[in-house]
Write an enzyme that holds these catalytic residues in place. Sequence first.
Site, PDB file in Angstrom:
ATOM      1  N   LYS A 168       0.938  -0.907  -0.335  1.00  0.00           N
ATOM      2  CA  LYS A 168       0.187  -0.620  -0.222  1.00  0.00           C
ATOM      3  C   LYS A 168       1.280   1.341   0.405  1.00  0.00           C
ATOM      4  CE  LYS A 168      -1.453   3.543   2.356  1.00  0.00           C
ATOM      5  NZ  LYS A 168      -1.888   4.302   2.086  1.00  0.00           N
ATOM      6  N   GLU A 243       9.928   2.537  10.053  1.00  0.00           N
ATOM      7  CA  GLU A 243      10.604   3.460  10.326  1.00  0.00           C
ATOM      8  C   GLU A 243       9.973   5.297  10.655  1.00  0.00           C
ATOM      9  OE1 GLU A 243      12.414   6.124   9.116  1.00  0.00           O
ATOM     10  OE2 GLU A 243      12.769   5.506   7.128  1.00  0.00           O
ATOM     11  N   CYS A 280      13.116  11.918   6.648  1.00  0.00           N
ATOM     12  CA  CYS A 280      13.624  11.116   7.828  1.00  0.00           C
ATOM     13  C   CYS A 280      14.755  11.978   8.640  1.00  0.00           C
ATOM     14  CB  CYS A 280      12.874   9.760   8.465  1.00  0.00           C
ATOM     15  SG  CYS A 280      13.410   8.584   7.475  1.00  0.00           S
ATOM     16  N   GLU A 380       9.810  16.977  14.730  1.00  0.00           N
ATOM     17  CA  GLU A 380       9.824  16.266  13.654  1.00  0.00           C
ATOM     18  C   GLU A 380       8.942  17.854  12.561  1.00  0.00           C
ATOM     19  OE1 GLU A 380      11.016  13.017  10.625  1.00  0.00           O
ATOM     20  OE2 GLU A 380       9.222  12.986  11.663  1.00  0.00           O
TER      21      GLU A 380
END
Length: 473
Positions: A168, A243, A280, A380
């Site tokens: 997906k 992750e 990331c 973040e």
Amino acid sequence: MPHRIYVDGEWVQASGGEVIPVVNPTTEDVIAEVPRCDAKDVARAVEAAAAALPAWSARPAAERAALCAAVAAALDKRAEQLTDTIVDELGMPLRLTRLIQVGAPIRTFASMPEVASSVEFEERLGGAVVHRDPIGVVGAITPWNYPLHQIAAKVAPALTAGCTVVLKPSEVTPLNAFALAEVMHEVGFPPGVFNLVCGVGPEAGEALAAHPLVDMVSFTGSTRAGRRVAELAAATVKRTALELGGKSPNVLLDDLDDTAFEDAVRKGVAACYLNSGQTCSALTRLLIPRGRLARAERIAAEEAETYTPGDPRDAATRLGPLVSAVQRERVREHLRAAAADGATTLTGGPGAPDGLERGFYVRPTVLSGVAPESRIAQEEIFGPVLVILPYADEDEAVRIANGTAYGLAAGVRGADAERAHRVARRIRAGQIRVNDGAHNGLAPFGGFKQSGYGREYGRFGLEEFLTTTTVQL
């Protein structure tokens, strides 16, 4: 085939009639539509993967790896088309898209024969034989920022390990995944071994993570979404590899001379701004000896202003748009909150770059004058925003570096290489670059703390998809 999904070796209609628009972030135009799959579509794909598992897992690993290498060759033939597609749906500058977004997944698929040969699938242990077997059906849920690269990091090792896969991809940048499915069909993967569904996370993603026939979920995305995946997977005690996010530090030590220090600051901006900061593992916190703060601020601001935002197909562009209007507003909200908290904006800010009122652009930004525990230094941002933080000594630098909920990546730069390595070993992060150490695509990638668990790439990435069976003789 963006109006269909790929299930059991065929392009088929999704069960519902809803679609998701794919928007070009440079022009804000709708360039395609993909199906909005529901739980019925996911179940159909999972059942096909489960049915294909026995025969696929029984094939020798070398054969499975050879098919992945064939995928690499087929992708390479389509490299220019794939580059155009990803530039259109993501907005990364053209040259970098070809090098990273297309080149890296090709290398990952191509590496599978070498990787498979490094794994010991059977081991004699006294009177027992230990077999390393595929975990089973894998649900792969991938992000929008490095779309084909992250797909390859999951799909290639999972298939080589002997698992079957339901993918997906992100609904924001899904078109590259449809191109990959065409390649999978072209090179001859058996029906059901690889399946593609599309849709939004709370619908298709959650149905995949919760399905009882899925044995493992490999997820890359936000920490918030990763928590939800783990929660759903726990109901059927399935394995997860996550992750997740990062707020990675880049530590410049006090033994650098003036020339090396300037070079490190300039490279630190680059390490933050790659893919418009939508990375990331971006090194978004630049840690500087306190006595050199003013110089670092000047150099970083000067360097940031060379990152010309614009059309990703223009050779002069160094910074493309953010991927969506939603992502742009998230970054702008962070910048407004930082200013309200007293941060000093050395360059950039929440406004649109001059002359770029159309497109999801944010100005390259450098902030200073914030505390290590402030929101802008802890959360973040996922945009071209660098935060400069001063430190008094090495111990404080390490405390600041480790002082977030994340632990995905880090950098250390120092004149004394051994000292820089010692400092790196004190930082809790999954991958740390010392003095511009070269990237190794076969080395493991993954995080500590709320950056997730599990590792991708090379032998370590393949082993994530294996479990052990002991046969007592």
